[in-house]
Design a protein around this motif. Structure first.
Motif, PDB file in Angstrom:
ATOM      1  N   VAL A 295      72.641  32.186  47.807  1.00  0.00           N
ATOM      2  CA  VAL A 295      73.931  32.631  47.277  1.00  0.00           C
ATOM      3  C   VAL A 295      74.336  33.999  47.825  1.00  0.00           C
ATOM      4  O   VAL A 295      75.477  34.163  48.286  1.00  0.00           O
TER       5      VAL A 295
ATOM      6  N   ALA B 165      68.173  29.927  45.071  1.00  0.00           N
ATOM      7  CA  ALA B 165      69.511  30.472  44.829  1.00  0.00           C
ATOM      8  C   ALA B 165      69.573  31.961  45.137  1.00  0.00           C
ATOM      9  O   ALA B 165      70.599  32.454  45.629  1.00  0.00           O
TER      10      ALA B 165
ATOM     11  N   ILE C 235      75.991  25.033  42.710  1.00  0.00           N
ATOM     12  CA  ILE C 235      74.784  25.831  42.891  1.00  0.00           C
ATOM     13  C   ILE C 235      73.772  25.473  41.807  1.00  0.00           C
ATOM     14  O   ILE C 235      74.058  25.611  40.609  1.00  0.00           O
TER      15      ILE C 235
ATOM     16  N   ILE D 202      70.261  28.049  38.985  1.00  0.00           N
ATOM     17  CA  ILE D 202      70.626  29.432  39.286  1.00  0.00           C
ATOM     18  C   ILE D 202      69.943  30.402  38.322  1.00  0.00           C
ATOM     19  O   ILE D 202      69.719  31.566  38.664  1.00  0.00           O
TER      20      ILE D 202
ATOM     21  N   ALA E 236      71.448  35.977  42.660  1.00  0.00           N
ATOM     22  CA  ALA E 236      72.509  34.966  42.770  1.00  0.00           C
ATOM     23  C   ALA E 236      73.645  35.259  41.797  1.00  0.00           C
ATOM     24  O   ALA E 236      74.829  35.177  42.152  1.00  0.00           O
TER      25      ALA E 236
ATOM     26  N   THR F 280      77.822  25.980  38.395  1.00  0.00           N
ATOM     27  CA  THR F 280      76.419  26.396  38.379  1.00  0.00           C
ATOM     28  C   THR F 280      75.641  25.598  37.348  1.00  0.00           C
ATOM     29  O   THR F 280      76.159  25.242  36.285  1.00  0.00           O
TER      30      THR F 280
ATOM     31  N   GLU G 235      77.207  22.447  48.790  1.00  0.00           N
ATOM     32  CA  GLU G 235      76.125  22.455  47.811  1.00  0.00           C
ATOM     33  C   GLU G 235      75.050  23.442  48.247  1.00  0.00           C
ATOM     34  O   GLU G 235      74.571  23.383  49.377  1.00  0.00           O
ATOM     35  N   LEU G 236      74.673  24.352  47.340  1.00  0.00           N
ATOM     36  CA  LEU G 236      73.561  25.274  47.538  1.00  0.00           C
ATOM     37  C   LEU G 236      72.507  24.925  46.499  1.00  0.00           C
ATOM     38  O   LEU G 236      72.737  25.102  45.295  1.00  0.00           O
ATOM     39  N   ASN G 237      71.373  24.426  46.958  1.00  0.00           N
ATOM     40  CA  ASN G 237      70.406  23.896  46.003  1.00  0.00           C
ATOM     41  C   ASN G 237      69.003  23.949  46.588  1.00  0.00           C
ATOM     42  O   ASN G 237      68.814  23.847  47.811  1.00  0.00           O
TER      43      ASN G 237
END
Length: 232
Positions: free
Chosen positions: A222, A218, A173, A14, A70, A10, A198-200
């Motif tokens: 998430v 996020a 993230i 986040i 998140a 992270t 990838e979470l962005n």
């Protein structure tokens, strides 16, 4: 051997929705401070009072922030996932822990910790720290924030490497992908067979290295990802 270990990296993204500033936004910390002055050993040697004032402000900001959806979702994942979940964070806030996560490594240190530059002793930081504060172990007036500054070696690297080597899934993230060694974790995990995600909000500098990328805040991405992962 089953690869049921999830490693989650992270970054500042986040915590941004909790009101903690990032470094690289248009109005981020790099645009308002000379980080050579406040985030390097040399800057601390030149003007420790300025460095303490910078981190005292960040510590106060963190104290008034709250974990967001998140952070809560990652705590739920750690609680309910049948395997290991390790959070490796570049953040120096404690929002993961306050949300309930327990398996957290702060590779860049923690605002809530103090470090003696003379003897290496560590202890819980008060809300405000000052250059003249004595170390409780050796008495030296060498108190500094327990933060990894530019030019210093991140914490917990051996443990991070060991966990990346056995991960079945690596997720980043809210990271920018331009600070090493964290930016290289995706390739290391993939080399050992992990799937990567990838979470962005925006593509990172390493977005093309991931098997899958998802874009959005996020607090939306998430919880949705965790719910899908834990669904029967």
């Amino acid at each position: 051997m089953p690869r049921d270990t999830i490693v989650i990296l992270t970054g500042a993204g986040i915590s941004a929705e909790s009101g903690l500033g990032t470094f690289r936004d248009v109005d981020g910390l790099w645009t308002r401070y000379d980080l050579n002055a406040v985030a390097t050993p040399e800057g601390f040697a030149r003007n420790p009072a300025l460095v303490h004032a910078f981190y005292n402000a960040r510590r106060a900001n963190c104290a008034t922030a709250a974990p967001n959806a998140a952070h809560d979702a990652l705590a739920r994942l750690e609680r309910d996932w049948p395997g290991e979940v390790l959070i490796v964070t570049q953040n120096v806030d404690d929002l993961h822990e306050r949300a309930g996560s327990r398996n957290v490594l702060h590779m860049h240190g923690e605002l809530s910790r103090a470090l003696c530059a003379a003897c290496g002793h560590r202890w819980p930081a008060p809300l405000e720290m000052h250059a003249a504060d004595p170390c409780p172990a050796c008495g030296a007036a060498a108190t500094r924030p327990d933060i990894v500054w530019f030019g210093e070696i991140p914490y917990h690297m051996a443990e991070i490497d060991r966990t990346l080597d056995r991960a079945g899934l690596f997720v980043a993230i809210g990271t920018s992908g331009n600070v090493y060694p964290a930016a290289g974790f995706v390739r290391e995990a993939a080399l050992f067979g992990a799937r990567t995600l990838e979470l962005n909000l925006d593509p990172s500098d390493t977005a093309t290295d991931f098997d899958e990328t998802r874009r959005g805040p996020a607090t939306e991405l998430v919880p949705a990802w965790v719910s899908a992962l834990l669904a029967p």
